[in-house]
Design a protein around this motif. Structure first.
Motif, PDB file in Angstrom:
ATOM      1  N   PHE A 134      -2.452  -1.899   7.200  1.00 41.19           N
ATOM      2  CA  PHE A 134      -3.860  -2.286   7.277  1.00 41.19           C
ATOM      3  C   PHE A 134      -4.299  -2.906   5.958  1.00 41.19           C
ATOM      4  O   PHE A 134      -3.859  -2.496   4.888  1.00 41.19           O
ATOM      5  CB  PHE A 134      -4.736  -1.061   7.542  1.00 41.19           C
ATOM      6  CG  PHE A 134      -4.573  -0.484   8.925  1.00 41.19           C
ATOM      7  CD1 PHE A 134      -5.463  -0.788   9.933  1.00 41.19           C
ATOM      8  CD2 PHE A 134      -3.516   0.373   9.204  1.00 41.19           C
ATOM      9  CE1 PHE A 134      -5.313  -0.267  11.199  1.00 41.19           C
ATOM     10  CE2 PHE A 134      -3.365   0.909  10.462  1.00 41.19           C
ATOM     11  CZ  PHE A 134      -4.259   0.588  11.470  1.00 41.19           C
ATOM     12  N   TYR A 135      -5.196  -3.868   6.072  1.00 42.11           N
ATOM     13  CA  TYR A 135      -5.771  -4.433   4.860  1.00 42.11           C
ATOM     14  C   TYR A 135      -7.192  -4.886   5.160  1.00 42.11           C
ATOM     15  O   TYR A 135      -7.426  -5.700   6.038  1.00 42.11           O
ATOM     16  CB  TYR A 135      -4.915  -5.607   4.364  1.00 42.11           C
ATOM     17  CG  TYR A 135      -5.407  -6.181   3.073  1.00 42.11           C
ATOM     18  CD1 TYR A 135      -5.352  -5.429   1.905  1.00 42.11           C
ATOM     19  CD2 TYR A 135      -5.951  -7.460   3.029  1.00 42.11           C
ATOM     20  CE1 TYR A 135      -5.824  -5.940   0.714  1.00 42.11           C
ATOM     21  CE2 TYR A 135      -6.422  -7.985   1.833  1.00 42.11           C
ATOM     22  CZ  TYR A 135      -6.353  -7.220   0.672  1.00 42.11           C
ATOM     23  OH  TYR A 135      -6.833  -7.731  -0.502  1.00 42.11           O
ATOM     24  N   ARG A 136      -8.151  -4.350   4.450  1.00 40.95           N
ATOM     25  CA  ARG A 136      -9.567  -4.685   4.590  1.00 40.95           C
ATOM     26  C   ARG A 136     -10.051  -4.665   6.044  1.00 40.95           C
ATOM     27  O   ARG A 136     -10.668  -5.603   6.518  1.00 40.95           O
ATOM     28  CB  ARG A 136      -9.854  -6.047   3.991  1.00 40.95           C
ATOM     29  CG  ARG A 136      -9.668  -6.025   2.497  1.00 40.95           C
ATOM     30  CD  ARG A 136     -10.318  -7.202   1.869  1.00 40.95           C
ATOM     31  NE  ARG A 136     -10.226  -7.091   0.415  1.00 40.95           N
ATOM     32  CZ  ARG A 136     -10.418  -8.112  -0.405  1.00 40.95           C
ATOM     33  NH1 ARG A 136     -10.711  -9.306   0.072  1.00 40.95           N
ATOM     34  NH2 ARG A 136     -10.333  -7.938  -1.703  1.00 40.95           N
ATOM     35  N   GLY A 137      -9.714  -3.609   6.764  1.00 40.41           N
ATOM     36  CA  GLY A 137     -10.206  -3.455   8.129  1.00 40.41           C
ATOM     37  C   GLY A 137      -9.410  -4.214   9.168  1.00 40.41           C
ATOM     38  O   GLY A 137      -9.701  -4.136  10.359  1.00 40.41           O
ATOM     39  N   GLU A 147      11.941  -2.634  10.469  1.00 38.85           N
ATOM     40  CA  GLU A 147      11.638  -4.069  10.466  1.00 38.85           C
ATOM     41  C   GLU A 147      10.509  -4.405   9.514  1.00 38.85           C
ATOM     42  O   GLU A 147      10.583  -5.375   8.755  1.00 38.85           O
ATOM     43  CB  GLU A 147      11.245  -4.528  11.880  1.00 38.85           C
ATOM     44  CG  GLU A 147      12.435  -4.920  12.723  1.00 38.85           C
ATOM     45  CD  GLU A 147      12.005  -5.291  14.136  1.00 38.85           C
ATOM     46  OE1 GLU A 147      10.963  -5.969  14.274  1.00 38.85           O
ATOM     47  OE2 GLU A 147      12.699  -4.880  15.079  1.00 38.85           O
ATOM     48  N   VAL A 148       9.438  -3.603   9.548  1.00 42.02           N
ATOM     49  CA  VAL A 148       8.281  -3.895   8.700  1.00 42.02           C
ATOM     50  C   VAL A 148       8.692  -3.869   7.230  1.00 42.02           C
ATOM     51  O   VAL A 148       8.285  -4.710   6.439  1.00 42.02           O
ATOM     52  CB  VAL A 148       7.139  -2.890   8.962  1.00 42.02           C
ATOM     53  CG1 VAL A 148       6.030  -3.043   7.922  1.00 42.02           C
ATOM     54  CG2 VAL A 148       6.577  -3.076  10.355  1.00 42.02           C
ATOM     55  N   PHE A 149       9.546  -2.929   6.867  1.00 44.32           N
ATOM     56  CA  PHE A 149       9.913  -2.804   5.459  1.00 44.32           C
ATOM     57  C   PHE A 149      10.998  -3.782   5.033  1.00 44.32           C
ATOM     58  O   PHE A 149      10.965  -4.303   3.923  1.00 44.32           O
ATOM     59  CB  PHE A 149      10.339  -1.359   5.139  1.00 44.32           C
ATOM     60  CG  PHE A 149       9.176  -0.452   4.862  1.00 44.32           C
ATOM     61  CD1 PHE A 149       8.725  -0.261   3.561  1.00 44.32           C
ATOM     62  CD2 PHE A 149       8.510   0.184   5.897  1.00 44.32           C
ATOM     63  CE1 PHE A 149       7.629   0.562   3.303  1.00 44.32           C
ATOM     64  CE2 PHE A 149       7.424   1.003   5.653  1.00 44.32           C
ATOM     65  CZ  PHE A 149       6.979   1.184   4.350  1.00 44.32           C
ATOM     66  N   ARG A 197       0.923 -10.960   3.321  1.00 48.86           N
ATOM     67  CA  ARG A 197       0.182  -9.820   2.783  1.00 48.86           C
ATOM     68  C   ARG A 197       1.052  -8.562   2.737  1.00 48.86           C
ATOM     69  O   ARG A 197       1.029  -7.812   1.767  1.00 48.86           O
ATOM     70  CB  ARG A 197      -1.038  -9.513   3.668  1.00 48.86           C
ATOM     71  CG  ARG A 197      -2.168 -10.445   3.469  1.00 48.86           C
ATOM     72  CD  ARG A 197      -3.266  -9.727   2.693  1.00 48.86           C
ATOM     73  NE  ARG A 197      -4.353 -10.637   2.408  1.00 48.86           N
ATOM     74  CZ  ARG A 197      -4.678 -11.017   1.168  1.00 48.86           C
ATOM     75  NH1 ARG A 197      -4.020 -10.571   0.136  1.00 48.86           N
ATOM     76  NH2 ARG A 197      -5.683 -11.838   0.978  1.00 48.86           N
ATOM     77  N   THR A 198       1.791  -8.323   3.825  1.00 49.24           N
ATOM     78  CA  THR A 198       2.644  -7.147   3.897  1.00 49.24           C
ATOM     79  C   THR A 198       3.709  -7.219   2.812  1.00 49.24           C
ATOM     80  O   THR A 198       3.948  -6.240   2.097  1.00 49.24           O
ATOM     81  CB  THR A 198       3.309  -7.061   5.282  1.00 49.24           C
ATOM     82  OG1 THR A 198       2.377  -7.432   6.272  1.00 49.24           O
ATOM     83  CG2 THR A 198       3.820  -5.664   5.548  1.00 49.24           C
ATOM     84  N   GLN A 199       4.316  -8.386   2.680  1.00 48.80           N
ATOM     85  CA  GLN A 199       5.350  -8.558   1.647  1.00 48.80           C
ATOM     86  C   GLN A 199       4.798  -8.226   0.274  1.00 48.80           C
ATOM     87  O   GLN A 199       5.403  -7.501  -0.503  1.00 48.80           O
ATOM     88  CB  GLN A 199       5.841 -10.017   1.629  1.00 48.80           C
ATOM     89  CG  GLN A 199       6.777 -10.369   2.757  1.00 48.80           C
ATOM     90  CD  GLN A 199       7.055 -11.867   2.787  1.00 48.80           C
ATOM     91  OE1 GLN A 199       6.919 -12.557   1.780  1.00 48.80           O
ATOM     92  NE2 GLN A 199       7.436 -12.354   3.961  1.00 48.80           N
ATOM     93  N   GLU A 200       3.605  -8.778   0.006  1.00 46.28           N
ATOM     94  CA  GLU A 200       3.010  -8.568  -1.317  1.00 46.28           C
ATOM     95  C   GLU A 200       2.707  -7.096  -1.552  1.00 46.28           C
ATOM     96  O   GLU A 200       2.956  -6.568  -2.631  1.00 46.28           O
ATOM     97  CB  GLU A 200       1.721  -9.390  -1.452  1.00 46.28           C
ATOM     98  CG  GLU A 200       1.990 -10.853  -1.665  1.00 46.28           C
ATOM     99  CD  GLU A 200       0.711 -11.685  -1.628  1.00 46.28           C
ATOM    100  OE1 GLU A 200       0.828 -12.909  -1.740  1.00 46.28           O
ATOM    101  OE2 GLU A 200      -0.383 -11.091  -1.481  1.00 46.28           O
ATOM    102  N   TYR A 201       2.181  -6.432  -0.522  1.00 43.98           N
ATOM    103  CA  TYR A 201       1.838  -5.024  -0.688  1.00 43.98           C
ATOM    104  C   TYR A 201       3.090  -4.191  -0.889  1.00 43.98           C
ATOM    105  O   TYR A 201       3.157  -3.338  -1.790  1.00 43.98           O
ATOM    106  CB  TYR A 201       1.061  -4.516   0.540  1.00 43.98           C
ATOM    107  CG  TYR A 201       0.647  -3.079   0.423  1.00 43.98           C
ATOM    108  CD1 TYR A 201      -0.336  -2.691  -0.479  1.00 43.98           C
ATOM    109  CD2 TYR A 201       1.239  -2.101   1.214  1.00 43.98           C
ATOM    110  CE1 TYR A 201      -0.724  -1.372  -0.597  1.00 43.98           C
ATOM    111  CE2 TYR A 201       0.862  -0.764   1.098  1.00 43.98           C
ATOM    112  CZ  TYR A 201      -0.134  -0.412   0.193  1.00 43.98           C
ATOM    113  OH  TYR A 201      -0.511   0.895   0.071  1.00 43.98           O
ATOM    114  N   LEU A 202       4.098  -4.454  -0.071  1.00 41.93           N
ATOM    115  CA  LEU A 202       5.327  -3.661  -0.161  1.00 41.93           C
ATOM    116  C   LEU A 202       6.052  -3.879  -1.481  1.00 41.93           C
ATOM    117  O   LEU A 202       6.701  -2.981  -1.997  1.00 41.93           O
ATOM    118  CB  LEU A 202       6.260  -3.989   1.013  1.00 41.93           C
ATOM    119  CG  LEU A 202       5.729  -3.591   2.395  1.00 41.93           C
ATOM    120  CD1 LEU A 202       6.700  -4.006   3.483  1.00 41.93           C
ATOM    121  CD2 LEU A 202       5.469  -2.093   2.465  1.00 41.93           C
TER     122      LEU A 202
END
Lengths: 268, 302
Positions: A236-239, A249-251, A258-263
């Motif tokens: 999740f990011y900002r709602g 898969e997600v990881f 966005r996911t890449q940057e957060y991880l």
């Protein structure tokens, strides 16, 4: 019992083709009578008898969504919702809230045992649904405390106050207490963030074991925890729900930037 | 910039010492004042209080008048006041903390309670004499007095209980609600037991205040010593001690009454009565602490 190793789930289970326990469809949620939109058009399936993790930075809406699953959001004034939220095919917001909460249990960030004995803590939920004989009470205590990996530590001392337990033990008592009403779903809101590493490891192992027979949804700010315990992960990011899918898969192969940057730790 | 750490340390060390000295002095003065009052009252009254017969004789005794009826009436009045005020305050506090929506009605109710708590007790007494004595036609009686004291006690009790309930951690409320318990079940099974030590302490301390109240009672329960007959079995009789429709004079009102008719004998009785009253209130406060601590220990200990 040796607990000083980090728990690692041997193998994530597939979430493909698994029955959906909770269905979220085009779901919006506002706080302050519409003043602030905390969830925006969420679409997500929570698989049955699997462990699902919600990850994302603080204030991204992951706890907000979790608290709609057992309608704890009802106690916050000025909450408005739109869209579909179904539990086993039934509209959550049309169900009796108290009946729903018996079936969808919750464990909180800080251990919150009641100021009463361990036994009374466990029997607090079941006792209100009908008088329990001593044998029934004993049976529920042993079963839930065993499931919560606390039985061996407290079996000789069930009359002890729940407040006298250590943080990790208290959290496992809270898990046992939640299991005592025999819920189908267990919601966990950052259940290890107030615990030491050894207790964290025990609770993580519990999540995986409980997900054999229960649907577990865990909110965590600890990405490693998600990889260790969850079969499915939602970011999740900002709602917004940015991405969701099998944890591996997600990881290993996130689709969204966005996911890449957060991880990779570029923002948190 | 040069830093002279030693000079700085000496300076702040000196400031700290002066502040500690002044604060100690202030606390010492307060304690000394309190001790002076207690010692003076005991010095004046303890001798009389311990005189044989003082606590057991009738105030109408010609030879050696005592305060037995006042002593009984003080406790009996307190009993009825608590019977009225505790359930009402408990209900009001639970409603305000657990159920009341956050709107202007709730805000107005909270302000009203706060205002009521600072209402002069003589005004409560005047209202009581108009409303309970005349309008409700309860006459000058224990009932009217206890109702006036209830009005006087409710605001304080509501605030104490409200505070006690609000001090129960939010997390325990959540835990109970999340298990599918209703607000009412959560209130009776979790919140009230958890708040009980603070509630009991609050009730006993308020009982001490009620016990010593005089102004609210002068117009409502009367200031003439009741003629009590403890052998009476006629509950409608004005001499039956348990009859709540009879007038009554508490110890605090008795002191006021005696000082209004000064005489050598009256002054001595007033001091004896004052000593007794003060000792009772001190005991209430000790009892409040002991009970509160014992209950809290029972909840958290093994």
């Amino acid at each position: 019992m040796s607990q000083d190793r980090v728990f690692e789930q041997s193998e994530h289970r597939s979430v493909q083709g698994v029955e959906t326990e909770i269905e979220v469809k085009d779901f919006d949620l506002w706080y302050d009578n519409g003043g602030f939109q905390a969830l925006k058009h969420i679409n997500l399936d929570i698989p049955k008898s699997r462990c699902t993790a919600f990850i994302g930075p603080s204030g991204c809406g992951k706890t907000t969504l979790l608290r709609t699953f057992n309608r704890m959001c009802d106690f916050t004034e000025g909450v408005k919702t739109e869209g579909t939220l179904k539990f086993e095919g039934q509209q959550i917001f049309e169900m009796d809230a108290n009946a729903l909460r018996v079936r969808v249990g919750m464990v909180f960030q800080h251990p919150n045992p009641f100021p009463m004995s361990i036994r009374d803590n466990i029997l607090y939920g079941p006792a209100r649904m009908g008088k329990l004989s001593k044998e029934e009470g004993d049976e529920i205590c042993e079963r839930t405390l065993t499931e919560a990996a606390l039985w061996d530590e407290v079996k000789d001392n069930l009359a002890k106050s729940g407040l006298a337990l250590s943080g990790g033990q208290a959290q496992r008592l809270c898990i046992a207490r939640a299991l005592a009403t025999e819920p189908e779903v267990l919601l966990m809101d950052e259940p290890t963030s107030a615990l030491d590493p050894i207790s964290t490891s025990i609770v993580e192992q519990l999540m995986v074991e409980l997900a054999q027979e229960h649907t577990v949804v865990v909110v965590t700010h600890n990405m490693q925890q998600a990889t260790r315990v969850a079969d499915k992960t939602a970011f999740f990011y900002r709602g917004n729900l940015i991405e969701s899918g099998p944890t591996v898969e997600v990881f290993s192969n996130p689709k969204e930037q966005r996911t890449q940057e957060y991880l990779s730790g570029r923002f948190s | 910039m040069t830093r002279d750490l030693d000079a700085h340390a000496a300076k702040i060390g000196k400031q700290d010492k002066i502040a500690t000295g002044i604060l100690t002095l202030i606390v010492g003065l307060v304690l000394a004042l309190l001790a002076a009052i207690v010692v003076y009252i005991l010095f004046q009254g303890l001798g009389k209080m311990l005189t044989p017969g003082f606590l057991t004789n009738s105030p109408l005794d010609d030879e050696n008048p005592g305060i037995s009826f006042e002593l009984f009436d003080s406790f009996y009045m307190l009993l009825w006041t608590l019977l009225f005020s505790v359930p009402i305050s408990l209900g009001a506090a639970i409603f305000l903390v657990e159920y009341a929506p956050e709107n202007w009605v709730t805000a107005a109710a909270k302000t009203a309670i706060e205002t009521l708590s600072s209402l002069p007790s003589i005004v409560v007494g005047m209202f009581g004499s108009l409303f309970f004595v005349v309008v409700c036609n309860f006459h000058v009686s224990i009932l009217s007095g206890a109702l006036a004291l209830t009005m006087f006690n409710i605001p304080i009790l509501v605030r104490t209980i409200q505070q006690a309930l609000e001090d129960v951690p939010r997390s325990q409320r959540d835990a109970s609600l999340a298990m599918g318990l209703t607000r009412w079940e959560t209130t009776t099974k979790i919140l009230l037991p958890a708040a009980m030590p603070a509630i009991v302490t609050g009730v006993v301390i308020s009982a001490g205040r009620v016990f010593g109240e005089a102004a609210a009672l002068i117009f409502t329960s009367g200031s003439a010593p009741a003629r009590l007959n403890f052998a009476s079995t006629n509950f409608g009789s004005p001499t039956n001690p348990w009859n709540i429709f009879r007038p009554a004079e508490t110890m605090a009102v008795h002191i006021w009454k005696l000082r209004m008719e000064p005489s050598q004998g009256n002054d001595v009785i007033a001091w004896g009565c004052a000593a007794m009253l003060m000792i009772c209130i001190l005991l209430f406060n000790v009892l409040a602490r002991v009970l509160g601590k014992a209950l809290a220990k029972k909840m958290t200990a093994e």
